[in-house]
Write a protein that holds these residues in place. Structure first.
Motif: not given
Length: 177
Positions: A135-143, A149-159
């Protein structure tokens, strides 16, 4: 008024739980591949001392000690960074910055983690580190920082890991119902 306080407490507990899981994964990934030759860019003795501080803070479950260790880790990197780094130094600096950001998260200091993440993105645009489960470090920290506050689509696009995704979805459900 009471309802808002209960939600904030719940959110704080959630953030600490998720940050703890992410920190454990990231520390095992980042610290195990630490560079042994980084010249003046990283003070490896400083990183070792700060890592020991973080381990002690985790054992004692002290948020204040965890914040101190995050500050110490952050100061182990040359400031300012040289204009160009070789591949080995780049990897080592990215790992130390990642450990610092995740340590801030574990301490419950989301603003400091976000600032460290911004520093990471400024120095290494488009680059990422991957955790042991790919999994992505950047995406994990973003999440972890903005998951509710993330939309379903934004959450689905994160690794991010399935466990983290499920936890954020659970949190979003209970915050809206």
């Amino acid at each position: 008024m009471m309802k808002k306080i209960a939600l904030v407490k719940s959110k704080s507990q959630h953030v600490k739980l998720v940050a703890g899981v992410a920190m454990a994964l990231a520390l095992s990934a980042c610290s195990s591949t630490e560079s042994t030759h980084t010249g003046q860019v990283i003070d490896t003795a400083c990183v070792d001392r700060a890592s020991n501080m973080a381990a002690h803070a985790e054992t004692s479950r002290s948020a204040a000690q965890m914040r101190s260790s995050a500050n110490a880790i952050q100061h182990c990197i040359a400031n300012p960074l040289p204009p160009s780094l070789n591949d080995e130094d780049t990897q080592a600096v990215m790992q130390v910055m990642a450990i610092s950001a995740l340590t801030y998260m574990k301490a419950g200091e989301l603003d400091a983690a976000a600032a460290q993440m911004q520093r990471f993105e400024t120095h290494f645009p488009g680059q990422d580190l991957y955790l042991p489960d790919y999994t992505s470090f950047r995406d994990t920290v973003t999440a972890l920082i903005g998951g509710s506050h993330l939309s379903t689509q934004e959450l689905a696009s994160l690794n991010i890991s399935r466990e983290l995704r499920r936890e954020i979805e659970r949190q979003q459900y209970w915050l809206t119902h």
